[in-house]
Design a protein around this motif. Structure first.
Motif, mmCIF file in Angstrom:
data_model
loop_
_atom_site.group_PDB
_atom_site.id
_atom_site.type_symbol
_atom_site.label_atom_id
_atom_site.label_comp_id
_atom_site.label_asym_id
_atom_site.label_seq_id
_atom_site.Cartn_x
_atom_site.Cartn_y
_atom_site.Cartn_z
ATOM 1 N N TRP A 29 1.135 -1.243 0.195
ATOM 2 C CA TRP A 29 -0.096 -0.631 0.559
ATOM 3 C C TRP A 29 0.774 1.088 -0.708
ATOM 4 O O TRP A 29 0.560 2.238 -0.820
ATOM 5 N N VAL A 33 1.405 3.837 -2.465
ATOM 6 C CA VAL A 33 0.710 5.316 -2.319
ATOM 7 C C VAL A 33 1.612 6.570 -3.201
ATOM 8 O O VAL A 33 1.492 7.697 -3.789
ATOM 9 N N SER A 37 1.870 9.561 -6.106
ATOM 10 C CA SER A 37 1.619 10.643 -4.866
ATOM 11 C C SER A 37 1.857 11.529 -6.094
ATOM 12 O O SER A 37 1.112 12.578 -5.705
ATOM 13 N N GLN A 48 -8.204 14.601 -2.317
ATOM 14 C CA GLN A 48 -7.169 14.303 -1.945
ATOM 15 C C GLN A 48 -7.689 13.107 -0.974
ATOM 16 O O GLN A 48 -7.530 11.855 -1.036
ATOM 17 N N TYR A 52 -6.971 9.837 -0.452
ATOM 18 C CA TYR A 52 -6.606 8.124 0.661
ATOM 19 C C TYR A 52 -7.504 7.529 1.533
ATOM 20 O O TYR A 52 -7.148 6.193 2.132
#
Length: 78
Positions: A29, A33, A37, A48, A52
């Protein structure tokens, strides 16, 4: 003090394997991410945050870990 054999429980191999799988999922993960990004960071903050939250809660915790934790405890995936 002796151990009553009726209450002695042999530890299962599933728990250490499951812990390594959890660490692997968290690492995957974090890599995902980190690689996304740039794309996610270009979006407004109000977009965002839900991304997330959804990726973190649903993709990591609810979907795979619920079954993984059940398997660690019972030996069954359901």
């Amino acid at each position: 003090m002796s151990i009553d054999p009726r209450h002695y429980h042999q530890p299962s191999w599933r728990k250490p394997v499951g812990m390594f799988a959890i660490v692997g999922l968290i690492a995957a993960w974090a890599i995902m991410v980190g690689s996304l990004s740039g794309l996610i960071g270009a979006l407004p903050m109000w977009v965002q945050a839900p991304i997330y939250v959804v990726l973190g809660i649903i993709w990591i915790w609810i979907l795979p870990l619920r079954r993984l934790l059940a398997w660690m405890e019972t030996g069954r995936w359901r």
